[in-house]
Design an enzyme around this catalytic site. Structure first.
Site, short mmCIF file in Angstrom:
data_model
loop_
_atom_site.label_atom_id
_atom_site.label_comp_id
_atom_site.label_asym_id
_atom_site.label_seq_id
_atom_site.Cartn_x
_atom_site.Cartn_y
_atom_site.Cartn_z
N ASP A 10 1.10 13.21 -63.48
CA ASP A 10 2.25 13.21 -62.58
C ASP A 10 2.69 11.84 -62.09
O ASP A 10 3.38 11.73 -61.08
CB ASP A 10 1.91 14.08 -61.37
CG ASP A 10 0.60 13.64 -60.71
OD1 ASP A 10 0.21 12.49 -60.90
OD2 ASP A 10 0.00 14.46 -59.99
N GLU A 42 -2.85 17.75 -68.62
CA GLU A 42 -2.94 18.13 -67.20
C GLU A 42 -1.59 18.67 -66.70
O GLU A 42 -1.00 18.19 -65.73
CB GLU A 42 -3.42 16.97 -66.31
CG GLU A 42 -3.97 17.44 -64.98
CD GLU A 42 -4.41 16.33 -64.05
OE1 GLU A 42 -3.61 15.85 -63.24
OE2 GLU A 42 -5.59 15.93 -64.13
N GLU A 101 4.80 12.74 -56.90
CA GLU A 101 4.09 13.37 -58.02
C GLU A 101 4.54 14.81 -58.30
O GLU A 101 4.61 15.23 -59.46
CB GLU A 101 2.58 13.32 -57.77
CG GLU A 101 1.96 11.93 -57.86
CD GLU A 101 2.11 11.11 -56.58
OE1 GLU A 101 2.61 11.66 -55.57
OE2 GLU A 101 1.73 9.93 -56.59
N HIS A 120 -5.30 6.86 -50.53
CA HIS A 120 -4.28 5.91 -50.99
C HIS A 120 -2.88 6.49 -51.10
O HIS A 120 -1.93 5.76 -51.33
CB HIS A 120 -4.66 5.39 -52.39
CG HIS A 120 -4.53 6.44 -53.46
ND1 HIS A 120 -3.33 6.70 -54.09
CD2 HIS A 120 -5.41 7.31 -53.98
CE1 HIS A 120 -3.51 7.68 -54.97
NE2 HIS A 120 -4.76 8.07 -54.92
N ARG A 153 0.88 7.81 -51.15
CA ARG A 153 2.08 7.30 -50.46
C ARG A 153 2.37 8.07 -49.17
O ARG A 153 2.71 7.48 -48.15
CB ARG A 153 3.30 7.43 -51.38
CG ARG A 153 3.56 6.22 -52.23
CD ARG A 153 4.80 6.40 -53.09
NE ARG A 153 5.27 5.15 -53.65
CZ ARG A 153 4.68 4.49 -54.64
NH1 ARG A 153 3.57 4.95 -55.16
NH2 ARG A 153 5.18 3.36 -55.10
N HIS A 210 -8.24 1.02 -52.36
CA HIS A 210 -7.15 0.84 -53.32
C HIS A 210 -6.49 -0.53 -53.11
O HIS A 210 -6.43 -1.02 -51.98
CB HIS A 210 -6.15 1.98 -53.09
CG HIS A 210 -5.11 2.15 -54.15
ND1 HIS A 210 -4.09 1.25 -54.36
CD2 HIS A 210 -4.92 3.13 -55.05
CE1 HIS A 210 -3.32 1.67 -55.35
NE2 HIS A 210 -3.80 2.82 -55.80
C1 UD1 Z 1 0.07 5.39 -58.38
C2 UD1 Z 1 0.72 6.73 -58.70
C3 UD1 Z 1 -0.06 7.86 -58.04
C4 UD1 Z 1 -1.54 7.78 -58.37
C5 UD1 Z 1 -2.07 6.40 -58.05
C6 UD1 Z 1 -3.50 6.29 -58.49
C7 UD1 Z 1 3.17 6.80 -58.93
C8 UD1 Z 1 4.46 6.83 -58.23
N1 UD1 Z 1 2.09 6.75 -58.16
O1 UD1 Z 1 0.22 5.20 -56.97
O2 UD1 Z 1 0.46 9.10 -58.50
O3 UD1 Z 1 -2.23 8.73 -57.59
O4 UD1 Z 1 -1.29 5.43 -58.75
O5 UD1 Z 1 -4.14 5.22 -57.91
O6 UD1 Z 1 3.13 6.81 -60.14
N2 UD1 Z 1 -1.83 -2.66 -57.10
C9 UD1 Z 1 -2.45 -3.81 -57.54
N3 UD1 Z 1 -3.30 -3.74 -58.62
C10 UD1 Z 1 -3.57 -2.57 -59.26
C11 UD1 Z 1 -2.94 -1.40 -58.80
C12 UD1 Z 1 -2.07 -1.46 -57.73
O7 UD1 Z 1 -2.24 -4.88 -56.99
O8 UD1 Z 1 -4.36 -2.57 -60.21
C13 UD1 Z 1 -0.90 -2.74 -55.94
C14 UD1 Z 1 0.43 -3.40 -56.32
O9 UD1 Z 1 0.85 -4.17 -55.24
C15 UD1 Z 1 1.38 -2.20 -56.49
C16 UD1 Z 1 0.82 -1.27 -55.42
O10 UD1 Z 1 -0.60 -1.42 -55.48
O11 UD1 Z 1 2.72 -2.53 -56.29
C17 UD1 Z 1 1.18 0.19 -55.59
O12 UD1 Z 1 0.94 0.64 -56.92
P1 UD1 Z 1 1.76 1.93 -57.48
O13 UD1 Z 1 1.28 2.22 -58.86
O14 UD1 Z 1 3.22 1.72 -57.31
O15 UD1 Z 1 1.38 3.07 -56.48
P2 UD1 Z 1 -0.01 3.81 -56.24
O16 UD1 Z 1 -0.06 4.17 -54.79
O17 UD1 Z 1 -1.10 3.05 -56.86
N1 UDP Z 2 -12.02 5.75 -59.01
C1 UDP Z 2 -12.67 4.62 -59.51
N2 UDP Z 2 -12.91 3.58 -58.66
C2 UDP Z 2 -12.54 3.60 -57.35
C3 UDP Z 2 -11.88 4.74 -56.85
C4 UDP Z 2 -11.62 5.80 -57.71
O1 UDP Z 2 -13.02 4.57 -60.68
O2 UDP Z 2 -12.79 2.61 -56.66
C5 UDP Z 2 -11.73 6.87 -59.92
C6 UDP Z 2 -12.16 8.23 -59.46
O3 UDP Z 2 -13.49 8.50 -59.82
C7 UDP Z 2 -11.16 9.13 -60.18
C8 UDP Z 2 -9.90 8.29 -60.21
O4 UDP Z 2 -10.33 6.95 -60.03
O5 UDP Z 2 -11.55 9.37 -61.51
C9 UDP Z 2 -8.95 8.70 -59.15
O6 UDP Z 2 -7.93 7.77 -59.09
P1 UDP Z 2 -6.95 7.65 -57.86
O7 UDP Z 2 -7.62 8.16 -56.64
O8 UDP Z 2 -6.46 6.27 -57.85
O9 UDP Z 2 -5.73 8.57 -58.29
P2 UDP Z 2 -5.42 10.13 -58.18
O10 UDP Z 2 -6.54 10.88 -58.78
O11 UDP Z 2 -5.20 10.43 -56.75
O12 UDP Z 2 -4.14 10.28 -58.94
#
Ligand code: UD1
Ligand code: UDP
Length: 367
Positions: free
Chosen positions: A95, A117, A131, A206, A208, A239
């Site tokens: 999603d 999924e 999502e 984490h 939104r 995160h």
């Molecule tokens: C995204 C997904 C969410 C998922 C989550 C898993 C969307 C809209 N959201 O949300 O569904 O649950 O990932 O974690 O697709 N950032 C870094 N380094 C990284 C990752 C993130 O610096 O490796 C920071 C960046 O500033 C980025 C911000 O986190 O702009 C947000 O990342 P983003 O992918 O937009 O949103 P998530 O909340 O991570």
């Molecule tokens: N996870 C990880 N390291 C972390 C936190 C989470 O490897 O520090 C793994 C966790 O075991 C799971 C996945 O990341 O498999 C979940 O990702 P996240 O919570 O970012 O996204 P969501 O599942 O909410 O989409």
């Protein structure tokens, strides 16, 4: 057959890498991997653990990125990858906005999409945001739907999605065969130092829709839980989203019972979970993983698209109010009977063979 697998964030990678490896092990399947780089560090951590080198990297991540920015960057760039690869099918996961935009881009090239999924729903279009809408849009765009559970299958049927829908289990359970083993040693220094012989709660948050007040409430509840359970410690890999880090470090940094650390790799994460007594999370993936390891889950959200774990008795949806979170976690940590009932419930998310089922369905469909 030729399959193009597209993913961009940590959870998609953890759930798609086992499938990539399963597909790659079959000589009849030509597999190409395209990562969007919606996440950078957190994605690369997963690729390293599974030893997968992407064929294409769209490298789109920007600090403070917007939904529009991710959507347009992925939709624009995926087309030329599809033109080069000419796949029979594009596989996307779950999603995220990466998945929704990649599915849209594939549709624009008239290439069938397989949705791994599929069929998870909260029926609230703004929670989780974005999502819930992303996965509904992907269901409309996809031709093949790989539903983890019967509930997901039924949800699709109720929306009129009845062709090429298969129940496979969740590939997240497959991931454990790559990550957990006896005598595991942590690579993260904070985890290596941590004393897991004392009760430890593993937590993440984490989403939104939890940014701001809800996340502050969750942190406040954790502080109260520390007071109520002085022998219990909390491990929280935070995160990399700056909006998450500001709140969490602001509220919890320096507390003697709380370890805040950077995101840990998935091997460390799964092994930390297996040594913890309970999980508190707003993550989707953790709600599936914790039941597999027999760990009660406090869901830090007002709803869940994973009702199976709640029905099985292994997860409780606590809400995001400080008192609700405290009460729910406190009860599980204090009442042995409640704890045992949750810890002994059965994992409803699969048997670790979802990737093989998806491979077999694809081979049958495309041979
Ligand atoms: C995204 C997904 C969410 C998922 C989550 C898993 C969307 C809209 N959201 O949300 O569904 O649950 O990932 O974690 O697709 N950032 C870094 N380094 C990284 C990752 C993130 O610096 O490796 C920071 C960046 O500033 C980025 C911000 O986190 O702009 C947000 O990342 P983003 O992918 O937009 O949103 P998530 O909340 O991570
Ligand atoms: N996870 C990880 N390291 C972390 C936190 C989470 O490897 O520090 C793994 C966790 O075991 C799971 C996945 O990341 O498999 C979940 O990702 P996240 O919570 O970012 O996204 P969501 O599942 O909410 O989409």
């Amino acid at each position: 057959m030729k399959a193009l697998v597209v993913f961009g964030t940590r959870p998609e990678a953890i759930k798609m890498c086992p499938l990539v490896l399963t597909l790659k092990s079959d000589p009849a399947i030509d597999v190409r991997v395209c990562v969007t780089g919606q996440h950078r560090e957190m994605l690369d951590q997963v690729l390293a653990i599974f030893d997968i080198e992407p064929d294409f990297d769209l490298n789109i991540m920007k600090p403070g990125q917007t939904l529009e920015g991710i959507t347009t960057a992925v939709t624009e760039k995926i087309g030329s990858v599809i033109d080069q690869v000419e796949p029979d099918i594009v596989l996307v996961h779950g999603d995220t906005t990466t998945s929704m935009a990649a599915a849209l881009g594939s549709f624009y090239r008239k290439v069938p999409v397989g949705h791994v999924e599929a069929g998870l729903r909260t029926y609230d279009r703004y929670s989780p945001f974005p999502e819930e809408m992303n996965r509904k849009l992907i269901s409309a765009l996809a031709t093949y739907h790989f539903a983890p559970t019967q509930t997901n299958f039924d949800a699709l049927a109720a929306e009129g999605v009845t062709e090429h829908v298969y129940i496979t289990g969740n590939t997240v359970i497959d991931a454990f065969q790559y990550t957990t083993h006896d005598g595991y040693r942590f690579t993260n220094a904070d985890l290596a130092r941590h004393d897991f012989s004392k009760p430890t709660v593993l937590m993440t948050a984490h989403r939104r829709e939890n940014l701001g007040r809800p996340l502050e409430n969750i942190c406040d509840a954790v502080l109260e839980l520390c007071d109520a359970h002085p022998d219990t410690s909390f491990v929280y890999p935070v995160h990399l989203n700056p909006a998450v880090r500001e709140t969490v470090f602001g509220k919890l940094e320096g507390h003697p019972q709380i370890t805040l650390t950077d995101p840990v790799d998935v091997e460390d994460m799964h092994n930390a979970m297996s040594r913890s007594v309970m999980v508190m999370t707003d993550s989707g993936g953790l709600q599936e993983e914790a039941p597999h390891l027999g760990k009660p889950v406090v869901v830090l959200r007002t709803e869940t698209e994973r009702p199976e774990a709640v029905a099985a008795g292994t997860a409780v949806v606590a809400g995001v109010g400080k008192q609700q979170v405290f009460d729910t976690a406190h009860r599980i940590l204090s009442d042995r009977e409640t704890y045992e009932a949750m810890a002994n419930a059965v994992n409803p998310y699969g048997d670790g063979h979802a990737s093989e089922r998806i491979r077999d369905i694809l081979k049958e469909s495309f041979s």
